[in-house]
Structures are given as structure tokens and as C-alpha cells.
Design a protein around this motif. Structure first.
Motif, PDB file in Angstrom:
ATOM      1  N   PHE A   1      16.388 -77.972   9.680  1.00 35.25           N
ATOM      2  CA  PHE A   1      17.207 -77.412   8.610  1.00 35.25           C
ATOM      3  C   PHE A   1      17.570 -78.468   7.571  1.00 35.25           C
ATOM      4  O   PHE A   1      17.412 -78.243   6.381  1.00 35.25           O
ATOM      5  N   VAL A   2      18.063 -79.614   8.030  1.00 35.92           N
ATOM      6  CA  VAL A   2      18.599 -80.609   7.106  1.00 35.92           C
ATOM      7  C   VAL A   2      17.566 -81.638   6.654  1.00 35.92           C
ATOM      8  O   VAL A   2      17.813 -82.370   5.699  1.00 35.92           O
ATOM      9  N   ARG A   3      16.432 -81.707   7.329  1.00 32.83           N
ATOM     10  CA  ARG A   3      15.309 -82.591   6.970  1.00 32.83           C
ATOM     11  C   ARG A   3      15.688 -84.058   6.888  1.00 32.83           C
ATOM     12  O   ARG A   3      15.149 -84.806   6.086  1.00 32.83           O
ATOM     13  N   SER A   4      16.605 -84.463   7.705  1.00 34.55           N
ATOM     14  CA  SER A   4      17.013 -85.860   7.777  1.00 34.55           C
ATOM     15  C   SER A   4      17.442 -86.148   9.213  1.00 34.55           C
ATOM     16  O   SER A   4      18.334 -85.460   9.741  1.00 34.55           O
ATOM     17  N   ALA A   5      16.827 -87.155   9.824  1.00 37.62           N
ATOM     18  CA  ALA A   5      17.165 -87.485  11.212  1.00 37.62           C
ATOM     19  C   ALA A   5      18.633 -87.893  11.334  1.00 37.62           C
ATOM     20  O   ALA A   5      19.317 -87.488  12.282  1.00 37.62           O
ATOM     21  N   GLN A   6      19.108 -88.673  10.387  1.00 40.84           N
ATOM     22  CA  GLN A   6      20.488 -89.139  10.437  1.00 40.84           C
ATOM     23  C   GLN A   6      21.479 -87.978  10.293  1.00 40.84           C
ATOM     24  O   GLN A   6      22.444 -87.881  11.051  1.00 40.84           O
ATOM     25  N   ILE A   7      21.229 -87.097   9.351  1.00 38.67           N
ATOM     26  CA  ILE A   7      22.109 -85.940   9.162  1.00 38.67           C
ATOM     27  C   ILE A   7      22.023 -85.017  10.377  1.00 38.67           C
ATOM     28  O   ILE A   7      23.040 -84.480  10.829  1.00 38.67           O
ATOM     29  N   ALA A   8      20.817 -84.849  10.927  1.00 36.10           N
ATOM     30  CA  ALA A   8      20.654 -84.001  12.118  1.00 36.10           C
ATOM     31  C   ALA A   8      21.487 -84.545  13.280  1.00 36.10           C
ATOM     32  O   ALA A   8      22.128 -83.783  14.015  1.00 36.10           O
ATOM     33  N   GLU A   9      21.496 -85.868  13.442  1.00 38.78           N
ATOM     34  CA  GLU A   9      22.311 -86.475  14.497  1.00 38.78           C
ATOM     35  C   GLU A   9      23.801 -86.228  14.257  1.00 38.78           C
ATOM     36  O   GLU A   9      24.552 -85.946  15.190  1.00 38.78           O
ATOM     37  N   GLU A  10      24.208 -86.312  12.994  1.00 38.95           N
ATOM     38  CA  GLU A  10      25.610 -86.033  12.651  1.00 38.95           C
ATOM     39  C   GLU A  10      25.962 -84.576  12.938  1.00 38.95           C
ATOM     40  O   GLU A  10      27.050 -84.282  13.450  1.00 38.95           O
ATOM     41  N   VAL A  11      25.055 -83.671  12.605  1.00 41.91           N
ATOM     42  CA  VAL A  11      25.277 -82.244  12.843  1.00 41.91           C
ATOM     43  C   VAL A  11      25.486 -82.002  14.340  1.00 41.91           C
ATOM     44  O   VAL A  11      26.448 -81.342  14.748  1.00 41.91           O
ATOM     45  N   VAL A  12      24.598 -82.557  15.156  1.00 40.97           N
ATOM     46  CA  VAL A  12      24.694 -82.341  16.601  1.00 40.97           C
ATOM     47  C   VAL A  12      25.944 -83.015  17.160  1.00 40.97           C
ATOM     48  O   VAL A  12      26.609 -82.455  18.046  1.00 40.97           O
ATOM     49  N   SER A  13      26.273 -84.177  16.648  1.00 42.61           N
ATOM     50  CA  SER A  13      27.515 -84.833  17.087  1.00 42.61           C
ATOM     51  C   SER A  13      28.720 -83.956  16.769  1.00 42.61           C
ATOM     52  O   SER A  13      29.628 -83.821  17.600  1.00 42.61           O
ATOM     53  N   ASP A  14      28.722 -83.356  15.581  1.00 45.70           N
ATOM     54  CA  ASP A  14      29.810 -82.438  15.224  1.00 45.70           C
ATOM     55  C   ASP A  14      29.876 -81.249  16.181  1.00 45.70           C
ATOM     56  O   ASP A  14      30.965 -80.816  16.574  1.00 45.70           O
ATOM     57  N   VAL A  15      28.705 -80.725  16.548  1.00 48.99           N
ATOM     58  CA  VAL A  15      28.661 -79.600  17.489  1.00 48.99           C
ATOM     59  C   VAL A  15      29.307 -80.008  18.814  1.00 48.99           C
ATOM     60  O   VAL A  15      30.136 -79.278  19.361  1.00 48.99           O
ATOM     61  N   PHE A  16      28.945 -81.181  19.325  1.00 53.06           N
ATOM     62  CA  PHE A  16      29.499 -81.610  20.609  1.00 53.06           C
ATOM     63  C   PHE A  16      30.979 -81.958  20.523  1.00 53.06           C
ATOM     64  O   PHE A  16      31.725 -81.730  21.486  1.00 53.06           O
ATOM     65  N   ILE A  17      31.413 -82.459  19.384  1.00 48.86           N
ATOM     66  CA  ILE A  17      32.853 -82.693  19.204  1.00 48.86           C
ATOM     67  C   ILE A  17      33.582 -81.353  19.234  1.00 48.86           C
ATOM     68  O   ILE A  17      34.624 -81.215  19.895  1.00 48.86           O
ATOM     69  N   ASN A  18      33.020 -80.361  18.543  1.00 48.73           N
ATOM     70  CA  ASN A  18      33.628 -79.021  18.547  1.00 48.73           C
ATOM     71  C   ASN A  18      33.638 -78.421  19.948  1.00 48.73           C
ATOM     72  O   ASN A  18      34.600 -77.741  20.325  1.00 48.73           O
ATOM     73  N   ILE A  19      32.582 -78.665  20.715  1.00 50.96           N
ATOM     74  CA  ILE A  19      32.524 -78.161  22.098  1.00 50.96           C
ATOM     75  C   ILE A  19      33.672 -78.761  22.903  1.00 50.96           C
ATOM     76  O   ILE A  19      34.381 -78.052  23.623  1.00 50.96           O
ATOM     77  N   TRP A  20      33.855 -80.059  22.805  1.00 49.57           N
ATOM     78  CA  TRP A  20      34.905 -80.709  23.588  1.00 49.57           C
ATOM     79  C   TRP A  20      36.288 -80.242  23.134  1.00 49.57           C
ATOM     80  O   TRP A  20      37.149 -79.939  23.961  1.00 49.57           O
ATOM     81  N   GLN A  21      36.484 -80.158  21.823  1.00 50.79           N
ATOM     82  CA  GLN A  21      37.792 -79.738  21.317  1.00 50.79           C
ATOM     83  C   GLN A  21      38.101 -78.285  21.676  1.00 50.79           C
ATOM     84  O   GLN A  21      39.262 -77.938  21.881  1.00 50.79           O
ATOM     85  N   GLY A  22      37.074 -77.453  21.757  1.00 48.42           N
ATOM     86  CA  GLY A  22      37.283 -76.042  22.087  1.00 48.42           C
ATOM     87  C   GLY A  22      36.852 -75.711  23.501  1.00 48.42           C
ATOM     88  O   GLY A  22      36.506 -74.564  23.802  1.00 48.42           O
ATOM     89  N   ARG A  23      36.872 -76.704  24.385  1.00 44.45           N
ATOM     90  CA  ARG A  23      36.350 -76.525  25.751  1.00 44.45           C
ATOM     91  C   ARG A  23      37.039 -75.412  26.537  1.00 44.45           C
ATOM     92  O   ARG A  23      36.431 -74.817  27.406  1.00 44.45           O
ATOM     93  N   ARG A  24      38.267 -75.101  26.222  1.00 44.76           N
ATOM     94  CA  ARG A  24      38.986 -74.027  26.939  1.00 44.76           C
ATOM     95  C   ARG A  24      38.330 -72.672  26.694  1.00 44.76           C
ATOM     96  O   ARG A  24      38.400 -71.782  27.526  1.00 44.76           O
ATOM     97  N   ARG A  25      37.666 -72.520  25.549  1.00 39.05           N
ATOM     98  CA  ARG A  25      37.015 -71.244  25.207  1.00 39.05           C
ATOM     99  C   ARG A  25      35.611 -71.114  25.824  1.00 39.05           C
ATOM    100  O   ARG A  25      34.988 -70.068  25.704  1.00 39.05           O
ATOM    101  N   LEU A  26      35.123 -72.165  26.446  1.00 38.42           N
ATOM    102  CA  LEU A  26      33.759 -72.129  26.995  1.00 38.42           C
ATOM    103  C   LEU A  26      33.577 -71.095  28.102  1.00 38.42           C
ATOM    104  O   LEU A  26      32.469 -70.615  28.318  1.00 38.42           O
ATOM    105  N   THR A  27      34.633 -70.749  28.787  1.00 35.83           N
ATOM    106  CA  THR A  27      34.500 -69.754  29.862  1.00 35.83           C
ATOM    107  C   THR A  27      34.090 -68.392  29.313  1.00 35.83           C
ATOM    108  O   THR A  27      33.505 -67.590  30.036  1.00 35.83           O
ATOM    109  N   ALA A  28      34.345 -68.140  28.043  1.00 33.06           N
ATOM    110  CA  ALA A  28      33.982 -66.857  27.436  1.00 33.06           C
ATOM    111  C   ALA A  28      32.530 -66.825  26.955  1.00 33.06           C
ATOM    112  O   ALA A  28      32.026 -65.783  26.561  1.00 33.06           O
ATOM    113  N   VAL A  29      31.838 -67.975  27.004  1.00 29.78           N
ATOM    114  CA  VAL A  29      30.457 -68.069  26.527  1.00 29.78           C
ATOM    115  C   VAL A  29      29.513 -67.618  27.636  1.00 29.78           C
ATOM    116  O   VAL A  29      29.527 -68.170  28.730  1.00 29.78           O
TER     117      VAL A  29
END
Length: 183
Positions: free
Chosen positions: A32-60
């Protein structure tokens, strides 16, 4: 693992989740972003969001699909914020087909045949290429891909058939239909 993260704040389970999905998600975001560095940032953001919203993971229900959809959404949000594109079509995507996963089958294919195969895959239309990658390399099911890309399962089936036919033609292998037994 999902329960351990959500209910017990298990950092080792979170790390295991991160290590398992990081590379495939970076490749997916990169399409999507066509940049390895930006792609890494995107995925890091996803995992930060996962950890911050970990209480909601049981509904997934399906964590893998959730991660891919989250990655797609964060990547698209990044693109919108950068105002590079107003809308993003799957047909406009370029996809790097290199995989971090190696399997014994790849080692058995001759270098010439492998080169023909890789060229055939890189020559696929973008939509075919991304669907082919998600099925064959990332091991996702049609239904999961349909959710991730917001397209129908029939579209996935058609695009995969197109991809396989083009690849087969490119490596001079004909797809043989199974012969029916006479009654």
C-alpha cells in the motif's frame, strides 16, 4: 495467545504474536505505502494499538484477519494523511513478491524454472498479484482475504484462476483437467 495478552497482560505472548506476524504484515503494508520504512512504521502502529487495546482482543474472532485489516486501515489512513492519493484501487497496487518464508519445494525447482515463475508472478496484474501472495505465501483463506480486501470470495476465486493460468502459460506448463472415468 490472544487470551493471555487480553486477560493476563502477558508480554511474552505479545512478543510471540509480534514475531510471528511482523514480516508478513510489513510486506502487506508495503504493498500500500510502497516504502519499507513506512510499512514498518504502519505495522509498529498496529502492534502498539493492539497492546493499548488488548482488553478488547477477547471480542476478536479471527486475530489474523484482524491484524491484516488493521494493517490495511492504518496504511490507508497514512496515505490519506499524506494526501498522496484520494482513493486507492487494488488495481493500482504494486506488490513485492519476495517472501521471508522458504520451503523445500522452492529448493527443488531449477533456477531457470524459478526465474520463469518469479517473472510470471511479477507480470501479474496488481489485484491478481496481491491475492496470489495472500493465498500462496501468507496462507490466508478466501474468506479471510475477502474480509481484508473488502471484495467477494467469487472475485478472489476468479483472480486466483487468472493468476494460475498466466503463471502456467509463462512456465509452459499446461493445466490438465482431470479425466472422467467412463461408466
Amino acid at each position: 495467545m490472544q487470551r493471555r495478552i487480553s486477560l493476563h497482560d502477558d508480554e511474552s505472548a505479545y512478543k510471540e504474536l509480534f514475531l510471528h506476524f511482523y514480516e508478513p504484515l510489513v510486506q502487506f503494508a508495503g504493498s500500500f505505502v510502497r516504502s519499507a520504512q513506512i510499512a514498518e512504521e504502519v505495522v509498529s502502529d498496529v502492534f502498539i494499538n493492539i497492546w493499548q487495546g488488548r482488553r478488547r482482543l477477547t471480542a476478536v474472532n479471527n486475530l489474523r484477519v484482524y491484524l491484516y485489516v488493521s494493517t490495511k486501515n492504518v496504511a490507508l489512513k497514512y496515505l490519506l494523511q499524506q494526501q498522496k492519493k484520494n482513493a486507492l484501487s487494488l488495481d493500482a497496487l504494486e506488490l513485492d513478491m519476495e517472501s521471508p518464508h522458504y520451503n523445500p519445494e522452492e529448493q527443488l525447482i531449477s533456477a531457470e524454472l524459478l526465474a520463469k515463475f518469479e517473472q510470471a508472478v511479477s507480470d501479474l496484474p496488481p489485484r491478481c498479484k496481491i491475492i496470489f501472495k495472500l493465498i500462496k505465501e501468507d496462507g490466508l483463506r478466501y474468506k479471510e482475504i475477502a474480509e481484508i480486501l473488502d471484495i467477494s470470495v467469487k472475485t478472489i476465486d476468479n483472480q486466483l484462476a487468472i493468476a494460475l493460468a498466466r503463471i502456467a502459460r509463462a512456465i509452459n506448463t499446461s493445466l490438465k483437467k482431470p479425466q472422467r472415468l467412463q461408466p
